[in-house]
Design a protein around this motif. Structure first.
Motif, PDB file in Angstrom:
ATOM      1  N   ASN A  52      11.561  -0.969  -2.442  1.00  0.00           N
ATOM      2  CA  ASN A  52      12.253   0.326  -2.451  1.00  0.00           C
ATOM      3  C   ASN A  52      11.717   1.269  -1.377  1.00  0.00           C
ATOM      4  OD1 ASN A  52      14.302   1.980  -3.467  1.00  0.00           O
ATOM      5  ND2 ASN A  52      12.898   3.050  -4.853  1.00  0.00           N
ATOM      6  N   LEU A  53      11.465   0.709  -0.193  1.00  0.00           N
ATOM      7  CA  LEU A  53      10.988   1.486   0.941  1.00  0.00           C
ATOM      8  C   LEU A  53      12.072   1.525   2.018  1.00  0.00           C
ATOM      9  CD1 LEU A  53       7.426  -0.098   1.218  1.00  0.00           C
ATOM     10  CD2 LEU A  53       7.934   2.215   0.395  1.00  0.00           C
ATOM     11  N   LYS A  78       7.530   6.893   1.173  1.00  0.00           N
ATOM     12  CA  LYS A  78       8.949   6.534   1.048  1.00  0.00           C
ATOM     13  C   LYS A  78       9.439   5.506   2.057  1.00  0.00           C
ATOM     14  CE  LYS A  78       9.612   9.309  -2.388  1.00  0.00           C
ATOM     15  NZ  LYS A  78       9.800   8.763  -3.744  1.00  0.00           N
ATOM     16  N   GLY A  79       8.734   5.373   3.183  1.00  0.00           N
ATOM     17  CA  GLY A  79       9.215   4.403   4.153  1.00  0.00           C
ATOM     18  C   GLY A  79       8.476   4.462   5.477  1.00  0.00           C
ATOM     19  N   PHE A  80       9.054   3.786   6.481  1.00  0.00           N
ATOM     20  CA  PHE A  80       8.420   3.594   7.777  1.00  0.00           C
ATOM     21  C   PHE A  80       9.348   4.033   8.908  1.00  0.00           C
ATOM     22  CE2 PHE A  80       6.403   0.804   4.826  1.00  0.00           C
ATOM     23  CZ  PHE A  80       5.101   0.604   5.266  1.00  0.00           C
ATOM     24  N   ILE A  81       8.748   4.597   9.937  1.00  0.00           N
ATOM     25  CA  ILE A  81       9.454   4.951  11.170  1.00  0.00           C
ATOM     26  C   ILE A  81       8.698   4.255  12.292  1.00  0.00           C
ATOM     27  CG2 ILE A  81      10.204   6.838  12.665  1.00  0.00           C
ATOM     28  CD1 ILE A  81       9.915   8.675  10.157  1.00  0.00           C
ATOM     29  N   ILE A  82       9.308   3.229  12.874  1.00  0.00           N
ATOM     30  CA  ILE A  82       8.610   2.400  13.869  1.00  0.00           C
ATOM     31  C   ILE A  82       9.440   2.384  15.159  1.00  0.00           C
ATOM     32  CG2 ILE A  82       7.537   0.165  14.316  1.00  0.00           C
ATOM     33  CD1 ILE A  82       7.567  -0.377  11.316  1.00  0.00           C
ATOM     34  N   PRO A  83       9.144   3.283  16.104  1.00  0.00           N
ATOM     35  CA  PRO A  83      10.007   3.457  17.282  1.00  0.00           C
ATOM     36  C   PRO A  83      10.054   2.283  18.250  1.00  0.00           C
ATOM     37  CG  PRO A  83       8.040   4.806  17.466  1.00  0.00           C
ATOM     38  CD  PRO A  83       8.048   4.264  16.072  1.00  0.00           C
ATOM     39  N   ASP A  84       9.036   1.413  18.246  1.00  0.00           N
ATOM     40  CA  ASP A  84       9.049   0.301  19.201  1.00  0.00           C
ATOM     41  C   ASP A  84       9.517  -1.012  18.568  1.00  0.00           C
ATOM     42  OD1 ASP A  84       6.753  -0.006  17.641  1.00  0.00           O
ATOM     43  OD2 ASP A  84       5.572  -0.864  19.278  1.00  0.00           O
ATOM     44  N   LEU A  85      10.093  -0.935  17.364  1.00  0.00           N
ATOM     45  CA  LEU A  85      10.608  -2.134  16.711  1.00  0.00           C
ATOM     46  C   LEU A  85      12.126  -2.152  16.863  1.00  0.00           C
ATOM     47  CD1 LEU A  85       9.805  -4.614  14.969  1.00  0.00           C
ATOM     48  CD2 LEU A  85      10.318  -3.213  12.953  1.00  0.00           C
ATOM     49  N   PRO A  86      12.668  -3.033  17.707  1.00  0.00           N
ATOM     50  CA  PRO A  86      14.128  -3.083  17.901  1.00  0.00           C
ATOM     51  C   PRO A  86      14.858  -3.331  16.582  1.00  0.00           C
ATOM     52  CG  PRO A  86      12.992  -4.407  19.556  1.00  0.00           C
ATOM     53  CD  PRO A  86      11.959  -4.027  18.529  1.00  0.00           C
ATOM     54  N   LYS A 111       0.840  -1.202   0.000  1.00  0.00           N
ATOM     55  CA  LYS A 111       0.000   0.000   0.000  1.00  0.00           C
ATOM     56  C   LYS A 111       0.873   1.250   0.000  1.00  0.00           C
ATOM     57  CE  LYS A 111      -4.200   1.677   0.083  1.00  0.00           C
ATOM     58  NZ  LYS A 111      -5.191   1.361  -0.964  1.00  0.00           N
ATOM     59  N   ALA A 112       1.931   1.236   0.818  1.00  0.00           N
ATOM     60  CA  ALA A 112       2.846   2.379   0.859  1.00  0.00           C
ATOM     61  C   ALA A 112       3.471   2.615  -0.507  1.00  0.00           C
ATOM     62  CB  ALA A 112       3.928   2.132   1.910  1.00  0.00           C
ATOM     63  N   LEU A 113       3.886   1.539  -1.139  1.00  0.00           N
ATOM     64  CA  LEU A 113       4.488   1.643  -2.473  1.00  0.00           C
ATOM     65  C   LEU A 113       3.491   2.236  -3.469  1.00  0.00           C
ATOM     66  CD1 LEU A 113       6.870   0.959  -4.375  1.00  0.00           C
ATOM     67  CD2 LEU A 113       5.830  -1.290  -4.698  1.00  0.00           C
ATOM     68  N   ASP A 114       2.275   1.744  -3.443  1.00  0.00           N
ATOM     69  CA  ASP A 114       1.247   2.214  -4.370  1.00  0.00           C
ATOM     70  C   ASP A 114       0.953   3.708  -4.196  1.00  0.00           C
ATOM     71  OD1 ASP A 114       1.035  -0.377  -5.287  1.00  0.00           O
ATOM     72  OD2 ASP A 114      -0.782  -0.838  -4.137  1.00  0.00           O
TER      73      ASP A 114
END
Length: 246
Positions: free
Chosen positions: A129-130, A106-114, A99-102
């Protein structure tokens, strides 16, 4: 020129407002957008963003709201989805990355993912390409920093201090910045506690700053009309952009 990254709580107070706000932020010099996904337990965020999260959820925010907003703003500004891992996991990483690609995100910022767990999803991100933005804290060792930034994509999120967003603590980041620069050419942006007063100092030695709570606290000011909120946030953005580049 140093860049300004703006965090906005998606859909707060509603979708139309978010679209108008993002358009104004772009005109005010914002270079990148963190589109925050409301979540009931935002552990890395302070009371300001937490309150906006809860109000957005009470107003009926759904992931579809995020998608509708992104379909417009991602064509205007370089957009990243900032959210906690739980909503992504429940939606399914394959579906959410597609969905993000579509939508042109540009990408993800996930603060609780080590970082070690984030590595598991890197192949999927790279395939589409994310970017999966990496976090570095001033408490990280030189060895730890080298391990994290080796895989950095998009930009590196340098946390200004160990704590939550919106606080005004400060630490000497020069050693951490030097350790990052020794290992990576990826742009570094400093976040947490960045506002009109702190932005110039926080921008030293890095490519820009990330501003969240300083904007969101205006959204929570019920004494202001919607138009006044947008004008006030836009003015803050203009001031910060000028200060980090003078």
């Amino acid at each position: 020129m140093k860049q300004l990254v703006a965090y906005v709580t998606a859909g707060f107070p509603d979708k139309a407002f978010t679209l108008d706000l993002v358009s104004s932020l772009k005109q005010s010099g914002v270079d990148k957008l963190e589109l925050g996904i409301p979540f009931s337990d935002p552990v890395a965020d302070g009371p300001i963003i937490e309150s906006a999260n809860l109000k957005a959820l009470q107003n009926g925010f759904k992931l579809e709201t995020l998608f509708e907003i992104s379909s417009v703003v991602a064509t205007e500004l370089e957009t990243y989805w900032m959210g906690y891992f739980n909503p992504f996991y429940h939606k399914g990483l394959d579906a959410i990355t597609q969905k993000a690609l579509d939508l042109g995100v540009k990408g993800f910022i996930i603060p609780d993912l080590p970082h070690e767990e984030a590595l598991c999803y890197m192949p999927l991100m790279q395939q589409r390409n994310l970017a999966m933005v990496s976090f570095v804290a001033p408490t990280d060792t030189k060895e730890r920093i080298a391990h994290i930034v080796k895989h950095a994509q998009g930009f590196i999120y340098l946390v200004a201090y160990a704590g939550i967003t919106g606080a005004h603590a400060g630490e000497d980041l020069s050693k951490t910045i030097h350790a990052i620069k020794e290992q990576s050419q990826t742009p570094v942006f400093v976040g947490f506690g960045v506002n009109e007063k702190t932005a110039k100092e926080r921008a030293k030695g890095v490519e820009g700053v990330i501003v969240g709570s300083a904007f969101v606290e205006v959204l929570l000011d019920e004494s202001l009309s919607g138009t006044q909120k947008i004008e006030k946030i836009a003015e803050k953005a203009r001031i910060i952009k000028e200060k980090i580049n003078t």
